[in-house]
Design an enzyme around this catalytic site. Sequence first.
Site, PDB file in Angstrom:
ATOM      1  N   CYS A 272       1.033  -1.013  -0.479  1.00 51.17           N
ATOM      2  CA  CYS A 272      -0.532  -0.290   0.146  1.00 51.17           C
ATOM      3  C   CYS A 272       0.727   0.974   0.091  1.00 51.17           C
ATOM      4  CB  CYS A 272      -1.051  -0.354   1.039  1.00 51.17           C
ATOM      5  SG  CYS A 272      -0.189  -0.556   2.887  1.00 51.17           S
ATOM      6  N   ARG A 277      -2.052  -0.909   5.605  1.00 55.55           N
ATOM      7  CA  ARG A 277      -3.486  -1.225   4.676  1.00 55.55           C
ATOM      8  C   ARG A 277      -3.067  -2.741   3.814  1.00 55.55           C
ATOM      9  NH1 ARG A 277      -5.100   3.645   0.874  1.00 55.55           N
ATOM     10  NH2 ARG A 277      -2.609   4.198   1.354  1.00 55.55           N
TER      11      ARG A 277
END
Length: 322
Positions: A272, A277
């Site tokens: 990410c 994330r």
Amino acid sequence: MTAALRFHRHLPTWRDGLYALALGAAIALCGTAFAATPVPQGPLVTTDWLAQNLDNAKVRVIEVSVNPGLYERSHVPGAVNFSWHSDLNDKVRRDIVGKEAFEALLSKAGVAPDTTVVLYGDTSNWFAAWGAWVFDIYGVKDVKLLDGGRKKWEAENRPLNNRVPEPVATTYRVASVNTQLRARLSDALAVAEGRSDARLVDIRSADEYTGKVFAPAGVPELSVRAGHIPGAANVPWGQAVREDGTFKSAEELKKLYAAAGIDGSKPIITYCRIGERSSHTWFALSKILGYEVRNYDGSWTEYGNAVGVPITNPAGTLWAAK
């Protein structure tokens, strides 16, 4: 005192019988309650299960959130706080926490080899999932995520308090370190240049993936280039969860990723912007679906700043351009 008298004094009365029945019923009831809340076999625990096990001495609840002050204001009763910035990351070099510091952290938190660790946090467990990834690298055996994290716990009006627990310290030792869970810049570049058959999954938003923006709204731009690693599929992390923040079913997740060409037949690398994330998607793909997955925590912040590597930038956005 004669033997007959001693015998008489130990003869059961009807009151003794009632007491024995009541005691037996109580023991049976306790046994039933205990049996109703065994530690789940999978990688997730529900809010119902955690609510029933807040006083379980074999369970250690740990909050890993990113928003400052959140834990201090209120948290799941008995939860210990781990800072993503200063506990699970090295304070000097850009790296995960070192082995000795990790051992000290778990020892202070009262984690033993037979402890069930339940991680939860804000932002749909982004940083709790990062914690799960670090715990997995250091071989902690029984680590689970609270499905739905703080969002679901709070939405259900579950108990919260601001008391900081003082667990009895242990002496925790890491038995092994699994570096295979981590991808490096060279691994991502090998995919981009066709020297590896691994599949890259970019879990950022479509606007970040296409290069329209450098970072999500409200967070710093950390890369001088926009776009994505060549060959990466884009499956934003949020597609893996329901409205309440819980993960979709394994069958739904399989279909979601298969539609992007990610079916577990080849090794997978998730990335990410800074690696948190992507930890959430790493968790879904590896822990729920059982695929072979590495998290690239250098992510776009490292790749998008690296010299001499190819990128794909459909939007053509240039950093600092007028």
